[in-house]
Design a protein around this motif. Structure first.
Motif, mmCIF file in Angstrom:
data_model
loop_
_atom_site.group_PDB
_atom_site.id
_atom_site.type_symbol
_atom_site.label_atom_id
_atom_site.label_comp_id
_atom_site.label_asym_id
_atom_site.label_seq_id
_atom_site.Cartn_x
_atom_site.Cartn_y
_atom_site.Cartn_z
ATOM 1 N N ARG A 90 53.771 -23.544 38.547
ATOM 2 C CA ARG A 90 53.351 -24.739 37.843
ATOM 3 C C ARG A 90 52.057 -24.314 37.085
ATOM 4 O O ARG A 90 51.227 -23.499 37.238
ATOM 5 N N ILE A 91 51.947 -25.478 35.878
ATOM 6 C CA ILE A 91 51.063 -25.048 34.944
ATOM 7 C C ILE A 91 50.042 -26.097 35.222
ATOM 8 O O ILE A 91 50.537 -27.591 35.093
ATOM 9 N N ARG A 92 48.687 -26.029 35.599
ATOM 10 C CA ARG A 92 47.830 -27.235 35.602
ATOM 11 C C ARG A 92 46.631 -27.017 34.362
ATOM 12 O O ARG A 92 46.150 -26.138 34.141
ATOM 13 N N VAL A 93 46.448 -28.204 33.853
ATOM 14 C CA VAL A 93 45.225 -28.443 33.141
ATOM 15 C C VAL A 93 44.227 -29.207 33.697
ATOM 16 O O VAL A 93 44.629 -30.246 34.447
ATOM 17 N N GLU A 94 43.018 -28.789 33.950
ATOM 18 C CA GLU A 94 41.888 -29.470 34.568
ATOM 19 C C GLU A 94 40.962 -29.729 33.532
ATOM 20 O O GLU A 94 40.635 -28.989 32.387
ATOM 21 N N TRP A 95 40.321 -30.921 33.731
ATOM 22 C CA TRP A 95 39.383 -31.461 32.632
ATOM 23 C C TRP A 95 38.132 -31.976 33.590
ATOM 24 O O TRP A 95 38.068 -32.506 34.416
ATOM 25 N N TRP A 96 37.006 -31.626 33.158
ATOM 26 C CA TRP A 96 35.649 -32.348 33.671
ATOM 27 C C TRP A 96 35.123 -32.861 32.572
ATOM 28 O O TRP A 96 34.613 -32.233 31.532
ATOM 29 N N ASN A 97 34.595 -33.955 32.630
ATOM 30 C CA ASN A 97 33.764 -34.986 31.635
ATOM 31 C C ASN A 97 32.199 -34.873 32.247
ATOM 32 O O ASN A 97 31.908 -35.898 33.137
#
Length: 116
Positions: A90-97
């Motif tokens: 699995r490929i995961r993208v994580e974002w933190w704002n």
């Protein structure tokens, strides 16, 4: 050889974190990651791409070091890489704002090419 481009996009509310995950579906490698940072966040939105293989430790793809992120403003970087994947992974993208007032969306595209 087959290839596919996975598109990831989430609008991340102020002072929150979000993630999206998709299955690689090919045995091969990640060959490119493109991130489209909008104008405005002033480097307050962190993004990273992670690969998760069954029963193995998490692998950091872009950037390739743990606890590292990409945070830009009004930029669309293209990362040419060679990171092995399996169809079950699995490929995961994580974002933190980290912005306190605005939501932001940083779309990410991950290209996976099949290798025989």
């Amino acid at each position: 050889m087959a290839s596919r481009t996975l598109s990831f996009a989430k609008t991340v509310a102020p002072l929150t974190q979000d993630e999206e995950e998709q299955q690689a579906l090919l045995n091969g490698e990640i060959t490119e990651v493109v991130m489209a940072f909008p104008s405005g966040p002033q480097q307050t939105v962190d993004v990273r791409v992670i690969y998760i293989a069954n029963k193995k430790p998490v692998e950091f793809v872009v950037p390739s070091r743990e606890d590292s992120f990409i945070a830009l403003d009004n930029a669309t970087p293209h990362y040419k890489i060679s990171h092995p994947v399996t169809r079950e992974g699995r490929i995961r993208v994580e974002w933190w704002n980290h912005a306190s007032a605005n939501s932001y969306e940083v779309p990410v595209q991950v290209t996976v090419e099949e290798k025989l």
